[in-house]
Design a protein around this motif. Structure first.
Motif, short mmCIF file in Angstrom:
data_model
loop_
_atom_site.label_atom_id
_atom_site.label_comp_id
_atom_site.label_asym_id
_atom_site.label_seq_id
_atom_site.Cartn_x
_atom_site.Cartn_y
_atom_site.Cartn_z
N THR A 1 26.36 7.79 -30.09
CA THR A 1 26.90 6.64 -30.80
C THR A 1 26.66 5.34 -30.06
OG1 THR A 1 29.07 6.93 -29.76
CG2 THR A 1 28.71 8.02 -31.87
N ARG A 2 26.56 5.41 -28.74
CA ARG A 2 26.39 4.16 -27.99
C ARG A 2 24.97 3.98 -27.49
NH1 ARG A 2 29.81 6.59 -22.96
NH2 ARG A 2 28.11 7.71 -21.97
N GLY A 3 24.14 5.08 -27.57
CA GLY A 3 22.79 5.00 -27.03
C GLY A 3 22.83 5.32 -25.55
N GLU A 4 22.11 6.34 -25.13
CA GLU A 4 22.22 6.81 -23.75
C GLU A 4 21.87 5.72 -22.75
OE1 GLU A 4 23.28 9.36 -20.86
OE2 GLU A 4 23.47 9.71 -23.00
N ARG A 5 20.90 4.85 -23.11
CA ARG A 5 20.46 3.82 -22.17
C ARG A 5 21.36 2.59 -22.21
NH1 ARG A 5 16.29 4.15 -19.33
NH2 ARG A 5 16.09 1.89 -19.19
N SER A 6 22.35 2.56 -23.12
CA SER A 6 23.20 1.38 -23.20
C SER A 6 24.51 1.56 -22.43
CB SER A 6 23.51 1.04 -24.66
OG SER A 6 24.32 2.03 -25.23
N VAL A 7 24.61 2.63 -21.64
CA VAL A 7 25.83 2.83 -20.85
C VAL A 7 26.02 1.64 -19.92
CG1 VAL A 7 26.89 4.22 -19.04
CG2 VAL A 7 25.75 5.34 -20.95
N ARG A 8 27.21 1.08 -19.98
CA ARG A 8 27.50 -0.15 -19.23
C ARG A 8 28.54 0.13 -18.15
NH1 ARG A 8 27.47 -5.79 -21.62
NH2 ARG A 8 28.61 -7.15 -20.20
N ILE A 9 28.23 -0.29 -16.95
CA ILE A 9 29.13 -0.14 -15.81
C ILE A 9 29.50 -1.53 -15.30
CG2 ILE A 9 29.38 0.73 -13.44
CD1 ILE A 9 27.35 2.90 -14.17
N GLU A 10 30.79 -1.75 -15.10
CA GLU A 10 31.24 -2.97 -14.45
C GLU A 10 31.73 -2.61 -13.05
OE1 GLU A 10 32.73 -5.68 -18.24
OE2 GLU A 10 34.18 -5.08 -16.72
N ALA A 11 31.34 -3.40 -12.07
CA ALA A 11 31.76 -3.18 -10.69
C ALA A 11 32.48 -4.43 -10.20
CB ALA A 11 30.57 -2.86 -9.80
N TYR A 12 33.51 -4.20 -9.37
CA TYR A 12 34.34 -5.29 -8.87
C TYR A 12 34.38 -5.26 -7.35
CZ TYR A 12 35.91 -5.70 -13.69
OH TYR A 12 35.94 -5.88 -15.04
N ASP A 13 34.45 -6.46 -6.76
CA ASP A 13 34.58 -6.54 -5.30
C ASP A 13 35.33 -7.81 -4.96
OD1 ASP A 13 34.38 -5.78 -2.69
OD2 ASP A 13 32.21 -6.01 -2.52
N ILE A 14 35.95 -7.79 -3.78
CA ILE A 14 36.72 -8.92 -3.26
C ILE A 14 36.09 -9.38 -1.96
CG2 ILE A 14 39.00 -9.68 -2.46
CD1 ILE A 14 38.93 -8.89 -5.42
N ALA A 15 36.07 -10.69 -1.74
CA ALA A 15 35.53 -11.22 -0.48
C ALA A 15 36.46 -12.29 0.07
CB ALA A 15 34.13 -11.79 -0.69
N HIS A 16 36.62 -12.29 1.40
CA HIS A 16 37.39 -13.31 2.10
C HIS A 16 37.11 -13.16 3.59
CE1 HIS A 16 40.18 -10.23 3.58
NE2 HIS A 16 40.13 -9.72 2.37
N ILE A 17 37.57 -14.10 4.37
CA ILE A 17 37.50 -13.98 5.83
C ILE A 17 38.92 -14.11 6.35
CG2 ILE A 17 36.70 -15.02 7.98
CD1 ILE A 17 34.19 -15.87 6.62
N SER A 18 39.46 -13.03 6.84
CA SER A 18 40.84 -12.99 7.34
C SER A 18 41.83 -13.53 6.32
CB SER A 18 40.94 -13.77 8.66
OG SER A 18 40.09 -13.21 9.63
N GLY A 19 41.56 -13.25 5.07
CA GLY A 19 42.48 -13.67 4.01
C GLY A 19 42.27 -15.07 3.50
N THR A 20 41.31 -15.82 4.04
CA THR A 20 41.11 -17.20 3.62
C THR A 20 40.08 -17.28 2.50
OG1 THR A 20 39.39 -17.56 5.29
CG2 THR A 20 41.64 -18.08 5.91
#
Length: 279
Positions: free
Chosen positions: A125-144
């Protein structure tokens, strides 16, 4: 066999691999564990942890399962478990006990075919090649200057037009789990952005649980995979659905790597724009 095509067989093997890990493409006795070994899907043929004889027995176990000879398989596993226990090899005995327990939840191979049909229909139903992945990440230096990012990979390719940046508004500092929660909450406030089929978060159990809690709060059902890193920030394991992690391993690693790159780049750009404090 019970599977009409190669795709169905591949999915079935992915599912069985949760119970009986087997080698994929690693080099036997290379002395180094492959990635599948690190996430528990290879029994250690590469690292020399499993002998040729033991691996041949593993292949026979899988063959018995697909032949529908569950009783023969379980009886053999119980004999091996008792043998290892008698030799005080309790770790191996415990591993076999867990295999037997997992098999107790599977009546026959028809149940695996049911899951195959469900996943195959979903993919159609979605098309095997249309699988979508979202990735999340956080960045900071010592909380700043903390920031969060979202990247998307679709059909195994990065989708920069769907990338999003979030300047963290709360004052949590270096609370990566809390900052991830804020990032996901703000992303879900935009239902006009296409929802993914799978979400990848950088971290471990705390990040995975918090992401799942945010999704539940919004009545959104999307599987979450956590990408665990070693002390050099290299991927070493997945937490979540073993079958999804196996099926989309390459795309998950791409999405996670791209999220880290994008987060670091965004954080650096934001930091450079802010006025420097005077010494």
């Amino acid at each position: 066999g019970p599977f009409p095509g190669g795709k169905e067989l591949r999915i079935a093997l992915d599912l069985v691999r949760r119970i009986f890990p087997f080698r994929s493409s690693c080099v036997p006795n290379s002395g180094r564990p492959c990635f599948d070994r690190q996430i528990g899907l290879c029994p250690g043929v590469c690292s020399g942890e499993m002998s040729r004889t033991a691996y041949a027995r593993r292949v026979q176990d899988i063959r018995l399962f697909f032949e529908g000879k569950k009783g023969t398989l379980v009886a053999g596993l119980r004999r091996r478990m008792r043998t290892h226990a008698a030799k005080l090899e309790f770790e191996e005995a415990g591993r076999i006990k867990r295999m037997i327990a997992a098999l107790a939840h599977i009546n026959d191979v028809a149940l695996i075919r049911d899951e195959i049909r469900e996943r195959s229909a979903h993919g159609a139903t979605r098309g095997e090649r249309s699988v979508r992945i979202e990735a999340y990440d956080i960045a900071h230096i010592s909380g700043t200057y903390p920031v969060g990012v979202m990247v998307a990979v679709e059909g195994g390719e990065t989708l920069p037009s769907a990338y999003r940046k979030f300047i963290i508004r709360s004052e949590r500092g270096n609370d990566d789990v809390g900052n991830l929660e804020e990032t996901l909450m703000r992303r879900l406030a935009h239902p006009e952005w296409r929802y993914p089929d799978l979400i990848a978060v950088d971290g471990g159990v705390p990040q995975k649980r918090r992401a799942e809690a945010v999704l539940r709060k919004h009545n959104v059902r999307i599987p979450v995979i956590a990408v665990v890193k070693d002390d050099r920030h290299r991927p070493k394991a997945f937490l979540g659905s073993a079958s999804l992690a196996t099926l989309y391993k390459t795309a998950l690693l791409l999405a996670n790597s791209e999220a880290h790159r994008f987060a670091v780049s965004f954080h650096r750009a934001r930091r450079d724009k802010l006025p420097k404090s005077k010494a």
